[in-house]
Design a protein around this motif. Structure first.
Motif, PDB file in Angstrom:
ATOM      1  N   ASP A  12       0.832  -1.256   0.252  1.00 21.64           N
ATOM      2  CA  ASP A  12      -0.089   0.111  -0.011  1.00 21.64           C
ATOM      3  C   ASP A  12       0.887   1.156  -0.034  1.00 21.64           C
ATOM      4  O   ASP A  12       0.658   2.392  -0.866  1.00 21.64           O
ATOM      5  CB  ASP A  12      -0.980  -0.003   1.245  1.00 21.64           C
ATOM      6  CG  ASP A  12      -2.232  -0.847   1.037  1.00 21.64           C
ATOM      7  OD1 ASP A  12      -2.289  -1.161  -0.210  1.00 21.64           O
ATOM      8  OD2 ASP A  12      -2.922  -1.068   1.972  1.00 21.64           O
ATOM      9  N   ALA A  13       1.895   1.257   0.820  1.00 17.59           N
ATOM     10  CA  ALA A  13       2.847   2.276   0.849  1.00 17.59           C
ATOM     11  C   ALA A  13       3.407   2.440  -0.534  1.00 17.59           C
ATOM     12  O   ALA A  13       3.400   3.592  -0.865  1.00 17.59           O
ATOM     13  CB  ALA A  13       3.882   2.009   1.900  1.00 17.59           C
ATOM     14  N   TYR A  14       3.894   1.307  -1.152  1.00 15.52           N
ATOM     15  CA  TYR A  14       4.337   1.486  -2.321  1.00 15.52           C
ATOM     16  C   TYR A  14       3.508   2.222  -3.369  1.00 15.52           C
ATOM     17  O   TYR A  14       3.872   3.177  -3.950  1.00 15.52           O
ATOM     18  CB  TYR A  14       4.586  -0.015  -2.937  1.00 15.52           C
ATOM     19  CG  TYR A  14       4.851  -0.429  -4.400  1.00 15.52           C
ATOM     20  CD1 TYR A  14       6.399   0.180  -4.823  1.00 15.52           C
ATOM     21  CD2 TYR A  14       4.193  -0.545  -5.129  1.00 15.52           C
ATOM     22  CE1 TYR A  14       6.863  -0.249  -5.901  1.00 15.52           C
ATOM     23  CE2 TYR A  14       4.739  -0.820  -6.874  1.00 15.52           C
ATOM     24  CZ  TYR A  14       5.621  -0.479  -6.896  1.00 15.52           C
ATOM     25  OH  TYR A  14       6.142  -0.829  -8.286  1.00 15.52           O
ATOM     26  N   ARG A  15       2.269   1.704  -3.299  1.00 17.08           N
ATOM     27  CA  ARG A  15       1.315   2.346  -4.259  1.00 17.08           C
ATOM     28  C   ARG A  15       0.972   3.949  -4.050  1.00 17.08           C
ATOM     29  O   ARG A  15       0.988   4.574  -4.986  1.00 17.08           O
ATOM     30  CB  ARG A  15       0.116   1.562  -4.166  1.00 17.08           C
ATOM     31  CG  ARG A  15       0.602   0.169  -5.043  1.00 17.08           C
ATOM     32  CD  ARG A  15      -1.024  -0.689  -5.276  1.00 17.08           C
ATOM     33  NE  ARG A  15      -0.470  -2.206  -5.456  1.00 17.08           N
ATOM     34  CZ  ARG A  15      -0.369  -3.041  -4.652  1.00 17.08           C
ATOM     35  NH1 ARG A  15      -1.032  -2.835  -3.524  1.00 17.08           N
ATOM     36  NH2 ARG A  15      -0.089  -4.157  -5.144  1.00 17.08           N
ATOM     37  N   SER A  16       1.158   4.317  -2.829  1.00 24.37           N
ATOM     38  CA  SER A  16       0.545   5.536  -2.647  1.00 24.37           C
ATOM     39  C   SER A  16       1.834   6.411  -2.921  1.00 24.37           C
ATOM     40  O   SER A  16       1.751   7.469  -3.595  1.00 24.37           O
ATOM     41  CB  SER A  16       0.085   5.901  -1.353  1.00 24.37           C
ATOM     42  OG  SER A  16       0.952   5.326  -0.217  1.00 24.37           O
ATOM     43  N   ILE A  17       3.116   5.832  -2.671  1.00 23.93           N
ATOM     44  CA  ILE A  17       4.241   6.724  -3.071  1.00 23.93           C
ATOM     45  C   ILE A  17       4.251   6.878  -4.555  1.00 23.93           C
ATOM     46  O   ILE A  17       4.501   8.009  -5.194  1.00 23.93           O
ATOM     47  CB  ILE A  17       5.448   6.210  -2.840  1.00 23.93           C
ATOM     48  CG1 ILE A  17       5.334   6.086  -0.977  1.00 23.93           C
ATOM     49  CG2 ILE A  17       6.584   6.978  -3.004  1.00 23.93           C
ATOM     50  CD1 ILE A  17       6.851   5.289  -0.509  1.00 23.93           C
ATOM     51  N   ILE A  18       3.930   5.863  -5.510  1.00 23.04           N
ATOM     52  CA  ILE A  18       3.955   5.896  -6.743  1.00 23.04           C
ATOM     53  C   ILE A  18       2.909   6.760  -7.300  1.00 23.04           C
ATOM     54  O   ILE A  18       3.157   7.704  -8.262  1.00 23.04           O
ATOM     55  CB  ILE A  18       3.521   4.473  -7.508  1.00 23.04           C
ATOM     56  CG1 ILE A  18       4.698   3.347  -7.190  1.00 23.04           C
ATOM     57  CG2 ILE A  18       3.291   4.570  -8.877  1.00 23.04           C
ATOM     58  CD1 ILE A  18       5.826   3.419  -7.972  1.00 23.04           C
ATOM     59  N   ARG A  19       1.980   7.006  -6.665  1.00 23.48           N
ATOM     60  CA  ARG A  19       0.956   7.839  -7.002  1.00 23.48           C
ATOM     61  C   ARG A  19       1.139   9.279  -6.837  1.00 23.48           C
ATOM     62  O   ARG A  19       1.070  10.030  -7.624  1.00 23.48           O
ATOM     63  CB  ARG A  19      -0.637   7.599  -6.305  1.00 23.48           C
ATOM     64  CG  ARG A  19      -1.838   7.789  -6.958  1.00 23.48           C
ATOM     65  CD  ARG A  19      -3.012   7.722  -6.168  1.00 23.48           C
ATOM     66  NE  ARG A  19      -3.031   6.279  -5.564  1.00 23.48           N
ATOM     67  CZ  ARG A  19      -3.086   6.108  -4.336  1.00 23.48           C
ATOM     68  NH1 ARG A  19      -3.383   7.202  -3.419  1.00 23.48           N
ATOM     69  NH2 ARG A  19      -2.960   4.939  -3.549  1.00 23.48           N
ATOM     70  N   TYR A  20       1.773   9.616  -5.742  1.00 26.42           N
ATOM     71  CA  TYR A  20       2.359  10.826  -5.341  1.00 26.42           C
ATOM     72  C   TYR A  20       3.356  11.320  -6.458  1.00 26.42           C
ATOM     73  O   TYR A  20       3.287  12.362  -6.916  1.00 26.42           O
ATOM     74  CB  TYR A  20       3.027  10.784  -3.845  1.00 26.42           C
ATOM     75  CG  TYR A  20       3.611  12.181  -3.732  1.00 26.42           C
ATOM     76  CD1 TYR A  20       2.888  13.148  -3.159  1.00 26.42           C
ATOM     77  CD2 TYR A  20       5.099  12.183  -3.713  1.00 26.42           C
ATOM     78  CE1 TYR A  20       3.468  14.348  -2.686  1.00 26.42           C
ATOM     79  CE2 TYR A  20       5.765  13.379  -3.416  1.00 26.42           C
ATOM     80  CZ  TYR A  20       4.898  14.555  -3.002  1.00 26.42           C
ATOM     81  OH  TYR A  20       5.424  15.576  -2.493  1.00 26.42           O
ATOM     82  N   LEU A  21       4.305  10.355  -6.952  1.00 29.50           N
ATOM     83  CA  LEU A  21       5.315  10.841  -7.574  1.00 29.50           C
ATOM     84  C   LEU A  21       4.649  11.056  -9.143  1.00 29.50           C
ATOM     85  O   LEU A  21       5.255  12.061  -9.891  1.00 29.50           O
ATOM     86  CB  LEU A  21       6.373   9.601  -7.765  1.00 29.50           C
ATOM     87  CG  LEU A  21       7.215   9.524  -6.327  1.00 29.50           C
ATOM     88  CD1 LEU A  21       8.179   8.135  -6.537  1.00 29.50           C
ATOM     89  CD2 LEU A  21       7.980  10.710  -5.892  1.00 29.50           C
ATOM     90  N   THR A  22       4.059  10.169  -9.403  1.00 28.83           N
ATOM     91  CA  THR A  22       3.524  10.336 -10.909  1.00 28.83           C
ATOM     92  C   THR A  22       2.570  11.382 -10.794  1.00 28.83           C
ATOM     93  O   THR A  22       2.689  12.205 -12.017  1.00 28.83           O
ATOM     94  CB  THR A  22       2.399   9.241 -11.182  1.00 28.83           C
ATOM     95  OG1 THR A  22       3.142   7.809 -10.723  1.00 28.83           O
ATOM     96  CG2 THR A  22       2.236   9.033 -12.619  1.00 28.83           C
TER      97      THR A  22
END
Ligand SMILES: [Zn+2]
Ligand SMILES: [Zn+2]
Ligand SMILES: [Zn+2]
Length: 230
Positions: A12-22
């Motif tokens: 989950d942390a992985y996915r939210s960081i990806i979302r933030y960076l994108t």
């Protein structure tokens, strides 16, 4: 330019960081989540023309979930070989596949695939150790080092190539580029020490020295932080 490497501890942390960076349009790359990675084995002993769906069906009957089966082709002649790659969905019983000895009326041998020894190169940004599906860095042309996709390059054939890695007059995927050669040598040395280490029983915390590997979800990614998001 600063490079930061993050190792989130949950998907989950992985996915939210990806979302933030994108959303922030940051330049970064990542790797596939290990828990989503297929479990690949090699199958020997079957006739080269064994139907793939029969192999799948037989392996599934023996308690595994198959994501795909492919027939290996001879590297030069491109003819099918009596060798198949089987990709299993990640599961706790994955390694039980090595106990399988009969598939589709034939005696088979299940083996580990050969480890890839080449350093992978991204065809989008030309940097190493990740692939274009996980790349969110600005594109770099393999021919001219320009900030565009290599397929849209307008460089004419008679102007020399420019390497984005070393600025030399060769394309960025030239295997004699010094940057590639240095990396490849480093990787060989590392594999060699790892192989040596795997002969001795490794201490429990041996892998903890490698970034992220002690983690349940060892996702590493480097991102480049510009002063302001582009
Ligand atoms: Zn890349
Ligand atoms: Zn170009
Ligand atoms: Zn070069």
């Amino acid at each position: 330019m600063h490079e930061v490497m993050l190792t989130p501890s949950t998907p989950d942390a992985y996915r939210s960081i990806i979302r933030y960076l994108t959303e922030g349009k940051y330049a970064f790359h990542t790797y596939q989540i290990k828990s989503e990675r297929v479990y690949r084995v090699v199958l020997r002993g079957l006739h080269r023309h064994t139907p793939l769906h029969e192999i799948t069906r037989d392996i599934e009957k023996q308690g595994h979930k198959v994501r795909g089966v492919t027939n290996a082709l001879h590297p030069k002649s491109k003819m099918p070989m009596p060798l198949f790659f089987v990709d299993l969905e990640p599961a706790p019983n994955n390694s039980d596949i090595f106990n399988i000895c009969r598939i589709f009326y034939s005696e088979v041998r299940v083996e580990e695939p050969h480890k890839r020894r080449d350093v992978v190169q991204c065809t989008r940004c030309q940097q190493f150790c990740h692939t274009k599906s996980y790349c969110n860095r600005p594109p770099r042309c393999v021919h001219c080092a320009g900030e565009h996709d290599s397929t849209t390059c307008l460089k004419s054939r008679d102007t020399p190539a420019t390497c984005t890695l070393c600025s030399g007059d060769h394309p960025a995927n030239y295997r004699r580029c010094q940057v590639y050669k240095d990396l490849q040598n480093d990787a060989r040395k590392r594999t060699y020490t790892q192989e040596k280490r795997s002969v001795d029983p490794p201490p429990m915390r041996a892998s903890a020295a490698v970034a992220g590997s002690s983690n349940k979800f060892p996702i590493l990614y480097h991102l480049r932080l510009p002063a302001t998001p582009r």
